[in-house]
Design an enzyme around this catalytic site. Sequence first.
Site, PDB file in Angstrom:
ATOM      1  CB  SER A   1      -9.194   0.382  -0.156  1.00 48.09           C
ATOM      2  OG  SER A   1      -8.665   0.560  -1.436  1.00 48.09           O
TER       3      SER A   1
ATOM      4  CG  HIS B   1      -5.340   3.746   0.706  1.00 50.53           C
ATOM      5  ND1 HIS B   1      -4.932   2.449   0.487  1.00 50.53           N
ATOM      6  CD2 HIS B   1      -6.601   3.832   0.224  1.00 50.53           C
ATOM      7  CE1 HIS B   1      -5.906   1.777  -0.115  1.00 50.53           C
ATOM      8  NE2 HIS B   1      -6.935   2.595  -0.285  1.00 50.53           N
TER       9      HIS B   1
ATOM     10  CG  ASP C   1      -2.289   0.609   0.907  1.00 53.76           C
ATOM     11  OD1 ASP C   1      -2.295   1.798   0.579  1.00 53.76           O
ATOM     12  OD2 ASP C   1      -3.321  -0.071   1.014  1.00 53.76           O
TER      13      ASP C   1
END
Length: 767
Positions: free
Chosen positions: A552, A226, A149
């Site tokens: 996600s 994220h 990520d």
Amino acid sequence: MDKNKNIFILFSFFFVSLLLFQNANVYTSALSESKVYIVYMGARQHDDVDRITSTHHDMLTSVLGSREGAVGSMIYSYRHGFSGFAAMMTKSQAQTITNLPGVVKVMPNSVYKLQTTRTWDYLGLPFNSANNLLNDTNMGDDIIVAVLDSGVTPENEAYNDKGVGPIPSKWKGYCQSGELFDPKKNCNRKLIGARYFIDGYLAYKGQPGSTIGIRDYISPRDSNGHGTHTSSTAAGSPVSNVSYKGLSLGTLRGGAPRARLAIYKIGWEDGIFTDADILKAFDTAIHDGVDVISASFGADVPLYSELYPQAGAISFGSFHAVAQGITVVAAGGNAGPAAQTVSNGEPWIITVAANTPDRAFPTPITLGNGQTLMGQSLFTGKDTGVVNLVAARGSCETLSTMDTYITGNVVLCFTGSRGSDLEVLRFVIRARAVVRGVGGLGIIVSQKPFTLLDAYADSFPSAQVDYEIGTKILSYIASIRYPKVRLSPSKTQIGKPISSVIAKYSSRGPYTIAPAILKPDIAAPGTNILAAYVPENPNIRISTYKIISGTSMATPHVAGIVALLKAANPNWSPAAIKSAIVTTAWTSDPSSGQPIFNEGETISKLADAFDHGGGIINPNKARSPGLIYDMSTTDYLQCLCAMGYDSRVISGLAGQATSCNNGLSIFDVNFPSITMPNLNGTVTLTRTVTNVGPVNSVYKVMVEPPKGITVSVTPSTLNFNPSVKKISFSVKISTSYLFNTGYYFGSLTWNDGVNNVRIPISVKTMY
């Protein structure tokens, strides 16, 4: 450029790159320009990694003409999980290298985009219960979860190592130093690995080898948020009294709180991932000894094109990981609710859809006539008091800084009925910025049914309502000379009467590359998820938490549960784990028992297998599924044969010459599902189940056939004993239709009085 426009651009950039799973943009250039190509050479032929790299240099030298040029142009040498390299080449040089011995495939360096407190209780894993998968596996201790990520925020309390034992001896990786990242300070027994791979991204940006102008930490540190969010969801340590500005208060933790985290940063400032970096992360994670890989990124449709024929970096990297016994979990994408939008559909991957948990954030809207209506928001500011209410003179999209009538008022606006969810989100972000900029006191946005609240996450008075409630508010405004309203801060509501739905944004099947493979495989909570995040002020290292949404967010929920299942059943293959998850899933709401609906333009349709695969993940049932539909690497290779993959690619994946069984039907591959996109007459297929429950078990079949479809199973009873652990059965499927334009859905379940081992059936009749 005025301040409001700046705000709009910043917020749009933030949500577009962070939340929504976007199209993969192929990096193209003229014939004579050099760019990154990936030369994939399949499985390693030996274990001498230095010799493998030397071979890569030799091959590149034969094309470029000099050893020095070959070494200088090479971006990465892939030498642990598989063989290959990424290098700067012209198109003609790439074409030349395609025909060299040992080369399986040459690919351009494509790019990809990005895609809690309540959810674990919702899924049946309460923290203090003594009888669930979480505590029976010591919370996943010694399992290593790799997260590919945008990096990590190591100071967050979600990465503390209190109560965590020594680093597992199987771990071969390390923490890499870099900008504002010190391994001695930032890594511990929880966060055992942190690496970053940027060379593919730099080449994509047109500045190979140079990080000048890159607005990101050149280190494993996360500037995006994220990666911090996903990794803390998968395996974050328990942190008490966490909320988002008072909302969703509780103990935050990952699915496997004592599992170890290995971070591989491959997502950079603009949320972009490149093939070259993705493959290097897979290659390194395989070498490092991880057990689970969580990947919350991917490409949107079309998945098949001249530059992306059938397989790319995720396909190859994930195959070699699974071949080494590593389960790979990936996001299905945020391109729903349209059909045929699911991505990351390789048969060996667990592909994840997103559902809403049983939690909402009601926001009271009290009109001047005393009527209180409920919107939704993450409004954490102060009550507006009773203030003036006006209707926008146009849609939300047409609001502008010239609309001074908004000043000193709360405004009601309607979004257009057309446009994608991404476009609607942009309109909302912009509308809120405009209203705030001209001195408005708040905004009520009436829009299509949509549970995402990310655009409403701040102290500015805001509420989202559907068209029905919006129309009621508009009628009130029209009925009185001086309409008034009061917007109150959002509250947290859990449990009944809130019921789960498959999120509107979640990508749906069928899988366009291979419609006979059911995708997605499973659904997990992905909407309005609270997890760790980057601090608002990057100069102050404090633990920060944020609510965001997407597949996600659903993906690390599944990865955390996979870690627990791996701890409970260390000898299970990735296919066995996937089967256990699919066949035991909830097909009704885990909290209320009500049917699972599909959130689309309206919430009126029951969810089906193309929305959620087997259903919503049920961790405790998955631990002891009774029967599993197992598969080996050979099965996957034969599946690729049936899908029509090039024999050179298949042999490269296998690491040896592999011939396809021309008589093999993809319908006979041992998936924990049956999907027939082109039934014509009658088809008989085979499945094999392995008993992982009591030795002497007897299972009887139960069939819910799709409408108008006849399904018969032989034998109808399976008798297991100490010498019979695997049994094959045949399924005869026929149709009463001449043709039909859509799919019908059913199921096949084996029951022993305790376990219901259910696989979904999807059938479409063709001429």
